[in-house]
Design a protein around this motif. Structure first.
Motif, PDB file in Angstrom:
ATOM      1  N   PHE A 104      -7.028  -7.886  37.682  1.00 39.03           N
ATOM      2  CA  PHE A 104      -5.702  -7.763  37.683  1.00 39.03           C
ATOM      3  C   PHE A 104      -4.610  -9.082  38.775  1.00 39.03           C
ATOM      4  CE2 PHE A 104      -6.447  -4.396  35.212  1.00 39.03           C
ATOM      5  CZ  PHE A 104      -5.717  -4.825  33.979  1.00 39.03           C
ATOM      6  N   LEU A 131      -6.415  -5.574  29.119  1.00 38.99           N
ATOM      7  CA  LEU A 131      -6.314  -6.512  29.290  1.00 38.99           C
ATOM      8  C   LEU A 131      -7.218  -6.689  28.447  1.00 38.99           C
ATOM      9  CD1 LEU A 131      -6.437  -8.748  31.632  1.00 38.99           C
ATOM     10  CD2 LEU A 131      -8.220  -7.333  32.877  1.00 38.99           C
ATOM     11  N   ILE A 173      -3.034  -9.933  28.318  1.00 35.60           N
ATOM     12  CA  ILE A 173      -2.252  -8.388  28.354  1.00 35.60           C
ATOM     13  C   ILE A 173      -1.394  -8.667  27.634  1.00 35.60           C
ATOM     14  CG2 ILE A 173      -1.471  -6.462  30.053  1.00 35.60           C
ATOM     15  CD1 ILE A 173      -2.046  -8.517  33.008  1.00 35.60           C
TER      16      ILE A 173
END
Lengths: 1009, 440
Positions: free
Chosen positions: A427, A506, A511
């Motif tokens: 992320f 994700l 996302i």
């Protein structure tokens, strides 16, 4: 071999698909046809297919290539440009023996278990498999974990129910011994090597014996069946490889020497030190299985602690990772192993390290695949991705040789084993987050370290901000699990109602999720990655720039020692130790390693000889020590009362610093003896102190073979606990007589067999016995006996025994009461090699006197003075001086005690011991009379080669000091790495007075797992 | 020269008999024209030496004897102060491997109370052998555990240990803990554990000193309670002179970390310390000089501590210590199997001389320097007026192997230079004479 592979292969197919075992519930028939598409396929070292497809059918690779039509029945798996490699082979994996196999069932020695098959005991648990799988290993060469002949290794596929690909690859051998305290033979390295050799001879004999027995059962008494020997004999006959486990380069050479003697195919478990004796090792091109395990950083932070490390260890830290490349450059085939690594993930880091330092990627890949596959006889089933090969694949999300990439899937035997998700959820970075019609920026990153004391930012603990134009808010909570993310943020600045809770998942760079505001209203959101942090650039490791020294440690030669064609010494005082006595202001010329001429005045053409100004200097023959334990890695095999089979030549250690220190005292030749733990000890080795040579290069080639005997307190174990026969001097005599009686009968039995062709045809031959062979050589006068002795009674006992059996003792060693029976020693014809002044340390030496040497000399006995000590051996000239002090020998006679007399005792006086024309150019230049305590040795030459001079030593000393400083600097400037092979400092293995009594093992304490 | 000497001296070497302790000096003796190694000053060639009542009276160029003085011409003979072995187990063990003959290692770690001289066997055969090479005094020390006990300086002649004791106690012997971090015997024996263990061992020494000081304090004040007076701790009581700094600790330590720690420990508790061993002492001469710590170097004839060290470093160590101003003396090797060869002490000094130490400094290192470190420099160690007449005559340089000791005196008593070795030599020469193998 080929036949067996085929058999094996059929066997494999047999258990993979049609099941033999009964079905427990219902038949399970999962589909076994797969098409792996869009892979970056490394089919074999040097061959790469981009965007290729692999078809796997029924456990095997049906085809591989770029434009392959996917069969109708195949299920397609898109690899999305993942890299595919042939399944890797872990080339050394030790399997713990199950308790049912603790003892050898057949052989008298519990350490000879050659019949044991490790494959029977391999039941890997999940943790072991996970570890191996995560490195990409689909197959392993498994080996037994204990014994001298440990048993047979195997190759297996690494699955819960391992499938054996080759149940019998190699016999694994280890120099395993328990040490002085152990009662079981062998307790020393000496004994292990002898036992290995004897066992090979036994295997040959056993096979012949069994054959004779089968053919002529009426002529022969049945012999006890011995599966250990039978298996060995088979392996020897089939040219199967034998693998030696080694701890350092000395062990490599020892293993190779044994295999050469029996003409066996050499494999080694490498140790990382091979570069130190590369030439000798590569001459037989062994296959080396090399653990990718390098030494940890020496702990040199405290300068006083740094003193514990030998320079050789510091240097090895720098050079060890270059060892594999050096082996490969020599044309040696190497396979890799993660054996011994504390952390498995270091395997790939270390692999990257050696590739940085020069190893080519193709060779690295070959070492994981094709090389071990071929060596282990499986080149037709594993190691490559090709039609007909087993479906063993490693699938990596990037280049395997970059440790950052991940192995995420393995195929073993056509079945997939998932290791990790295809994409690691990441992320981190900047995202465009769309909520409704607005686009926000979300930035997720690791908080900077050093915020809270003691808290380290760990993976997954991200922080972040959400921003829109000038507005920016920190995320208040964040939670990430695998590819799921949730976080909260104060929404009011952006016009929302209270706090917002986001949830999302994700997939690659997207996302998607939803969020809820304070009122419970929910919205959709999605994020698109706009920026990813680039990986930090890596500095490549560099190969060591250090030059090798022979030997490593200190005072090693980095180039060949000075060896001029001729050396001329002018106007020196020459102590010839020969008929010419002392010659004052004479010249001596050495040519081609020999004494050419001794004359009042010698002239040579200018520049044709190295000149030494001898004015005011004294020249003597190189000194000879008739009793030393220097340069040997193992001294005593005392577990049995007769060990004539063990040989010092097997355990020589040319790196022993004692050699150089002794050269500095004028010593050039030494008789390296077995210890005195038993009445008939091992075979000695006469060496020249050729500093820097490999062990075999030290041997005094022309010297007759010899053996050590011992009498008195040591052999009857009077000074330490023991209950071995004998415990009295009476028993010692009986052991001697018993040994020679059995040797006599052995000799007759052998001679009868050898001259009778009928016997040879139908009868089991006499077993070849290394111990009795040595004893027969003594009876035949071909092996010199050097006997450790103190008291007059035991000296006379041995003389009587020897005369009863018709041989002569070459020397009595120590012979401290020789002065009491000098005329008997003289009449028998033995020499006497004594200490000068040791006494009163044990009861049997209470009557020792320093006049011993002189009194025996005056009775016509050939006397020498010996050291039995690494310390004394540096000043044998001063020991000789004591014969002038105690007993008034002349200086000429005294010097002979450490020159020509020991040469005569060792029967090498044809070559050394005096300065006479035609003898070896072994000589010493002194700055004053050699017997004066105020003189010192300037130069020591062996075979016309300058191995020591004060100037040379000074230069080496300065060089080594600089090297040491530089290495410590380098270590201090290298960032800490926590793991690596533990090094135990060895600089302080201090040996001072080392006598016969010492136990074994001092050098190899330093390196252990 | 020897023959000349035997003519003028009364023959006292009773070969074949046990050696008899010398009789007390009854008449003054004047030795004329010798080469006198005074050690405290120059080598005096052709000087006279007068001694009476066991003491040196005068050393002068020309001394006129009184009528009762015995006069001997010793032209060309060397006179040297008796050599001193500053540590040894002489008399405490006869045969290293025979337990019955070993008396230097009491059981347990803390033995400050045991004293060496009470178990010194004056009839040990090793004593005459040792003094035959000029070693006329030996400090004998217990050797075991952490604190081994108290050493005693013995004269190598006498009917009883009481006769032979020159000084007791000389020092308290302490074996400093090993401070090396090694390969653990088991995986649990980690570096951290080892460091903790070392720390604990040093802590135990600190605690013991504190206890000894507390005991000293308690027993030094007048106690009201008579009963309490009776409570004695023999170990702590024996520590008094050492914790008060009136007698030295001889701390046995070879490695640089040990020595540094020992010196810091000594300073912390204000103790008088001497390093015994000191093989690494050349690495830390500044510290040794700064704290004025003497070193009993043991020994010269040994191999370097570490492989990478200069091959002759032990030979050169005395020179390095002398150059840098460290106070030191040279000791023989001790322990198995060295006890019989304390006689080789002069050759240790000779090797140091060969490697750079001045000849007279070499001699000093086994005479006066040893006396200073042992605290007996007022009595022995040099040829000075008023000192004990403990010296020997040799037919050459006293450090040379080929020199023979021809006469020796301990406090003026003439020493019997016979020994077990000479007796056995004579015995077996006789055997070969009888067999006609040798002549004389």
């Amino acid at each position: 071999m080929i036949q067996r592979i085929i058999v094996t292969f059929i066997f494999i197919c047999g258990i993979i698909y049609p099941q033999i075992e009964p079905i427990k519930d219902l038949h399970s028939n999962p589909p076994r046809v797969w098409a792996l598409t869009h892979g970056m396929v490394h089919t074999e070292p040097g061959k790469f297919l981009k965007n290729a497809t692999i078809i796997i059918r029924d456990g095997k690779i049906a085809s591989v290539g770029r434009y392959i039509k996917i069969p109708m029945d195949a299920y397609e798996i898109d690899l999305e440009e993942a890299h595919v490699y042939p399944g890797f082979i872990e080339s050394w994996f030790e399997v713990k023996k199950s308790s049912s196999h603790e003892k050898s069932r057949n052989h008298w020695s519990s350490k000879i278990r050659s019949e044991y098959q490790v494959v029977d005991d391999f039941k890997p648990d999940e943790k072991i498999l996970n570890n191996l799988h995560s490195l990409g290993f689909t197959t392993a060469h498994i080996v037994p974990d204990a014994g001298i002949f440990r048993g047979q290794s195997a190759v297996v596929n690494l699955t819960q129910n391992p499938v054996s690909l080759n149940p019998s690859v190699s016999q694994i051998m280890n120099f395993e011994y328990a040490g002085w305290e152990s009662k079981e033979y062998p307790h020393s390295l000496l004994g292990v090597i002898a036992l290995m050799r004897q066992t090979f001879y036994d295997a040959r004999w056993y096979q012949e014996a069994i054959g004779k027995l089968a053919k002529y059962p009426e002529e022969n008494e049945p012999i006890k069946l011995n599966a250990a020997l039978e298996v060995l004999a088979q392996s020897m006959g089939q040219t199967d490889p034998f693998t030696f486990m080694t701890r350092d380069e000395h062990y490599s050479l020892r293993g190779l020497k044994i295999l050469k003697e029996f003409n066996l195919k050499p494999w080694l478990l490498g140790n990382g030190f091979e570069y130190r004796r590369l030439k000798e090792i590569s001459s037989v091109k062994p296959f080396i299985i090399h653990p990718l395990n390098f030494p940890e950083k020496p702990k040199v932070l405290d300068p006083n602690r740094a003193l514990q490390y030998s320079t050789e260890q510091l240097k090895h830290w720098d050079m060890a990772p270059d060892n594999i490349f050096a082996l490969v450059e020599e044309g040696i085939h190497v396979a890799f192993s993660s054996h011994g690594l504390k952390k498995k993930q270091d395997f790939r880091k270390n692999l990257q390290n050696i590739m940085d330092r020069g190893l080519h990627e193709d060779i690295a890949l070959a070492s994981l695949t094709t090389i071990p596959a071929e060596k282990m006889g499986l080149e037709k089933s594993i190691g490559r991705i090709a039609q007909g090969m087993m479906g063993n694949l490693v699938i990596v999300d990037g280049d395997y040789f970059d440790p950052k990439s991940r192995v995420f899937s393995l195929w073993i035997g056509g079945d997939e084993h998932k290791i990790a998700p295809r994409f690691l959820p990441n992320f981190k970075g900047k995202w465009n987050v769309s909520i409704g019609n607005k686009v926000y920026t979300l930035e997720l990153k690791k908080p900077k370290p050093g915020g809270k004391k003691g808290s380290k930012p760990s993976a997954g603990k991200l922080g972040g901000t959400l921003s829109l134009e000038n507005l920016s808010e920190k995320l208040t909570q964040i939670d990430i699990f695998e590819s799921e993310i949730s976080f909260s943020i104060n929404g009011s600045p952006f016009g929302f109602d209270g706090f917002l809770t986001f949830k999302g998942s994700l997939e690659k760079d997207h996302i998607t999720g939803s969020l809820i505001d304070a009122s419970g209203k929910d919205f959709d959101w999605n994020g698109i990655r706009i920026e990813m942090k680039p990986p930090k650039p890596r500095t490549k490791k560099k190969a060591s720039v250090l030059a090798l020294a022979y030997p490593e440690g200190a005072y090693g030669f980095t180039s060949k020692p000075h060896q001029p064609n001729a050396i001329l010494i002018n106007d020196a005082t020459i102590w010839t130790s020969g008929p010419k006595g002392i010659l004052e202001e004479w010249d001596i010329l050495f040519e081609d390693g020999k004494v050419k001429k001794i004359a009042p005045d010698i002239r040579v053409p200018k520049g044709s000889a190295t000149l030494i100004d001898g004015l005011g200097r004294h020249v003597t023959p190189g000194l000879i020590d008739a009793h030393s334990h220097s340069a040997a890695s193992s001294i005593n095999e005392g577990a049995q009362n007769v060990t004539a089979e063990v040989r010092i030549q097997d355990v020589l250690d040319g790196d022993d610093i004692s050699i150089f220190r002794e050269l500095a005292g004028g010593l050039t030749t030494a008789n390296i003896l077995h210890g005195s733990a038993n009445p008939i000890g091992g075979q000695n080795a006469v060496i020249k102190l050729r500093w820097g040579k490999a062990p075999d290069g030290l041997l005094f080639k022309q010297a007759p073979q010899g053996i050590k005997f011992a009498l008195g307190e040591n052999v009857k174990q009077a000074n330490w606990p023991g209950s071995r026969y004998p415990q009295t001097r009476m028993g010692v005599e009986q052991v001697m007589r018993d040994a020679f009686l059995s040797a006599k009968s052995y000799k007759v039995r052998k001679a009868n067999y050898d001259k009778n062709s009928r016997l040879q045809r139908i009868k089991i031959p006499p077993r070849y016995d290394l111990e009795l062979e040595a004893l027969v050589e003594i009876l035949d006068g071909d092996r010199l006996v050097h006997c450790h002795s103190y008291r007059q009674d035991e000296i006379m006992m041995l003389i009587e025994v020897a005369e009863d059996f018709g041989f002569t003792i070459a020397t009595f060693q120590h012979v401290l009461e020789g002065y009491k029976v000098a005329e008997k020693i003289k009449a028998h014809g033995a020499g006497a090699s004594t200490f000068t002044d040791w006494w009163a340390y044990k009861f049997e030496v209470y009557d020792a006197i320093p006049y011993n040497g002189a009194l025996m000399t005056k009775n016509g006995v050939n006397v020498s003075f010996n050291s039995d000590s690494d310390e004394l051996a540096r000043r044998m000239n001063l020991e000789a001086t004591k014969a002038v002090k105690y007993g008034n020998l002349s200086e000429v006679e005294a010097l002979k005690l450490v020159t020509i007399n020991p040469a005569q005792q060792l029967q090498i006086d044809e070559w050394v011991g005096s300065l006479e024309e035609g003898k070896d150019a072994d000589f010493v230049v002194w700055d004053g009379p050699p017997l004066s305590v105020f003189s010192t040795c300037l130069e020591t030459w062996v075979d016309g080669t300058l191995y020591y001079s004060q100037a040379l030593a000074k230069k080496m000393e300065e060089r080594d000091q600089t090297l040491r400083t530089d290495l410590i600097q380098k270590i201090l400037s290298t960032p800490s790495t926590s793991s690596g092979k533990s090094i135990f400092p060895n600089a302080e293995h201090h040996r001072d007075h080392v006598g016969c009594d010492i136990s074994d093992e001092y050098r190899f304490l330093e390196i252990a797992q | 020269m020897k023959r000349f000497l035997t003519l003028i001296f009364i023959v006292s070497n009773l070969f074949g008999n046990d050696q008899i302790p010398g009789t007390i000096q009854r008449r003054p003796i004047l030795l004329k024209g010798g080469i006198l190694h005074t050690v405290s000053g120059d080598v005096l060639k052709g000087y006279d030496l007068l001694f009476a009542n066991g003491k040196i009276v005068r050393v002068e160029k020309e001394i006129l004897p009184s009528p009762e003085t015995e006069v001997f011409d010793i032209y060309d003979l060397h006179v040297s102060p008796g050599f001193i072995a500053p540590v040894s187990q002489l008399g405490l063990v006869e045969i290293g491997q025979v337990k019955q003959s070993r008396d230097f290692a009491e059981i347990g770690d803390i033995n400050p109370n045991v004293r060496a001289n009470v178990s010194y066997n004056p009839d040990s055969e090793i004593i005459p052998v040792t003094r035959s090479n000029g070693i006329l005094m030996a400090n004998v020390n217990p050797a075991s555990g952490r604190i081994s006990g108290q050493s005693s300086l013995m004269m190598l002649d006498g009917w009883t240990w009481e006769d032979a004791t020159l000084m007791h106690p000389t020092a308290l012997h302490l074996n400093w803990p090993n401070m090396r971090i090694r390969k653990g015997k088991t995986p649990k024996d980690t570096e951290k554990k080892q460091r903790e263990k070392i720390q604990k061992e040093v802590q135990a020494l600190d605690d013991f000193i504190r206890e000894a000081k507390a005991y000293d304090k308690r027993t030094s004040v007048k106690l009201i309670n008579a009963e309490e007076k009776q409570i004695v701790d023999i170990r702590l009581a024996s520590m008094k002179p050492y914790i008060r700094g009136t007698k030295p600790f001889f701390i046995h330590a070879n490695e640089v970390r040990q020595m540094e720690a020992a010196i810091r420990w000594g300073n912390k508790h204000q103790l008088d310390i001497v390093i015994v061993g000191g093989r690494d002492s050349w690495r830390m001469t500044d510290m040794l000089v700064h704290y004025n710590i003497p070193v009993i170097l043991q020994s010269v004839l040994t191999t370097p501590m570490r492989r990478f060290e200069p091959i002759h470093r032990p030979y050169e160590t005395p020179k390095l210590l002398a150059e840098n101003g460290v106070r030191f003396c040279i000791a023989p090797k001790t322990g198995y199997p060295h006890n019989g060869n304390i006689r080789n002490l002069p050759y240790e000094a000779a090797m140091a001389v060969r490697h750079g130490l001045d000849m007279e400094d070499g001699l000093r290192a086994i005479t006066l320097s040893a006396a200073e470190i042992l605290g007996v420099e007022e009595k022995v160690g040099s040829l000075d007026n008023g000192k004990d007449a403990t010296f020997f005559l040799s037919d050459g340089n006293p450090l040379d192997i080929t020199s023979t000791v021809v006469k020796a005196f301990i406090q003026g008593r003439e020493v019997d230079l016979g020994d077990r070795h000479k007796s056995l030599y004579e015995k077996y020469k006789e055997k070969y004479r009888q067999l006609g193998k040798i002549e004389q």
